[in-house]
Design a protein around this motif. Sequence first.
Motif: not given
Length: 52
Positions: A10-19
């Motif tokens: 989930v952290g990776i997905i959220i990080g990619n969306l923020m980027l």
Amino acid sequence: MVWLMILLGVGIIIGNLMLLKHTAHIKMPSLKDHQQRHQEQEEKDKDKWSDD
């Protein structure tokens, strides 16, 4: 251990969306812009060498 893997995913997905949100407004230069900039740089270099 499973929860850790889920949180990491989930952290990776959220990080990619923020980027993606952060970089969405950045415009990639087109090929035409790149060629024009390259031509201008060549002209500057040519003028620089002709001054000698």
